[in-house]
Design an enzyme around this catalytic site. Structure first.
Site, PDB file in Angstrom:
ATOM      1  N   ASP A 114     -17.197  -1.692  -1.974  1.00 17.60           N
ATOM      2  CA  ASP A 114     -18.027  -2.810  -2.412  1.00 17.60           C
ATOM      3  C   ASP A 114     -19.429  -2.844  -1.834  1.00 17.60           C
ATOM      4  O   ASP A 114     -20.149  -3.822  -2.068  1.00 17.60           O
ATOM      5  CB  ASP A 114     -17.322  -4.135  -2.042  1.00 17.60           C
ATOM      6  N   HIS A 148     -10.827  -8.758  -3.344  1.00 13.94           N
ATOM      7  CA  HIS A 148     -10.622  -7.315  -3.222  1.00 13.94           C
ATOM      8  C   HIS A 148      -9.817  -6.982  -1.987  1.00 13.94           C
ATOM      9  O   HIS A 148      -9.524  -7.849  -1.161  1.00 13.94           O
ATOM     10  CB  HIS A 148     -11.978  -6.586  -3.148  1.00 13.94           C
ATOM     11  N   SER A 165     -11.356  -5.600 -11.741  1.00 15.06           N
ATOM     12  CA  SER A 165     -11.461  -4.689 -10.597  1.00 15.06           C
ATOM     13  C   SER A 165     -10.209  -4.615  -9.729  1.00 15.06           C
ATOM     14  O   SER A 165     -10.134  -3.796  -8.835  1.00 15.06           O
ATOM     15  CB  SER A 165     -12.655  -5.072  -9.729  1.00 15.06           C
TER      16      SER A 165
END
Lengths: 126, 138
Positions: A69, A43, A3
């Site tokens: 998210d 992230h 990701s």
């Protein structure tokens, strides 16, 4: 996982800092944990809303993901808070972790590595 | 680096939703010196809006981002771009807000090493109007 590609790949080693006083700002790469889940996620911060007293709520997204998210957070949870943060990514070294991942995924590889290490030790004993 | 914007707002449920369109002209090569040296794998470029509201002392919203890989065309000439992400406020703080600033920043991702976050030196101010648009084609 993939990701955060192409910046980071599975197997890269990240260096983190976790200074509480470091403000959380958009663009930063944070490592956070979702309540009830063990595996931390790395992230980028997409959105922040911070109050005068320093209380902050923020949203994250993986660079390589199409959506933010929110779908990953706990049921009913819309934001992350300071307490969810485990660290801030400050630097990294690629690929190093791949050896550990291979050893976990392929036991035969692990035994081969251990066997070779054992041989190495025996051969180098003076 | 140059940015131009026009804007209008619309209410969604209870929060303000802002619409911004922008142009970006950027030249990442600066004569002989490129930011893409031997240890730079990619740039993560992002346009963010920063503003204050009654609800929150500081708000930052990323409107748009782009990954530029080493080897990609280093010149950006983007016109009439729409934001990639919804510009929702946490509340109704966009209405009449004259102090929304757009900034272009980038995260330098090396092949190995430190991950610096750089903020561009130019800012553009985007004042939001006092009224809501009821319908707008987007």
């Amino acid at each position: 996982s993939g990701s955060m590609e192409p910046a980071f790949h599975r197997g890269d080693l990240l260096f983190l800092t976790n200074r509480i006083e470091d403000p959380i700002r958009v663009g930063e790469i944070v490592v956070f944990r979702i309540e009830g889940r063990e595996i931390p996620i790395v992230h980028r911060v997409l959105k922040i809303h911070e109050k005068q007293n320093g209380d902050i709520k923020f949203l994250t997204k993986g660079d390589n993901n199409a959506v933010d998210d929110r779908g990953l957070y706990k049921q009913g949870q819309h934001w992350l808070e300071k307490k969810d943060v485990v660290g801030r990514a400050r630097g990294f070294v690629p690929y190093i972790g791949i050896v550990t991942i291979l050893m976990n995924d392929y036991p035969k590889f692990k035994y081969a590595v251990l066997f070779l290490l054992g041989l190495f030790v025996l051969v180098h004993r003076e | 680096l140059r940015k131009n914007v026009e804007d209008f707002t619309g209410p969604r449920e209870r929060s303000d939703l802002g619409f911004v369109t922008f142009d970006i002209t950027a030249d990442i090569l600066n004569e002989k010196m490129s930011i893409f040296d031997w240890n730079v794998k990619q740039l993560f470029l992002y346009l963010s809006a920063e503003y204050s509201t009654k609800n929150n002392a500081l708000n930052q919203v990323v409107l748009w981002d782009k990954i530029i890989l080493r080897g990609d065309n280093p010149r950006l000439y983007l016109k009439d771009m729409k934001s990639k992400y919804f510009f929702f406020d946490d509340g109704n703080g966009l209405k009449g807000n004259r102090n929304v600033t757009l900034t272009l920043s980038w995260n330098v991702v090396p092949n190995a090493g430190i991950l610096p976050l750089v903020t561009g030196s130019g800012h553009v101010s985007v004042p939001f109007p006092d009224t809501y648009e009821t319908t707008k084609s987007y």
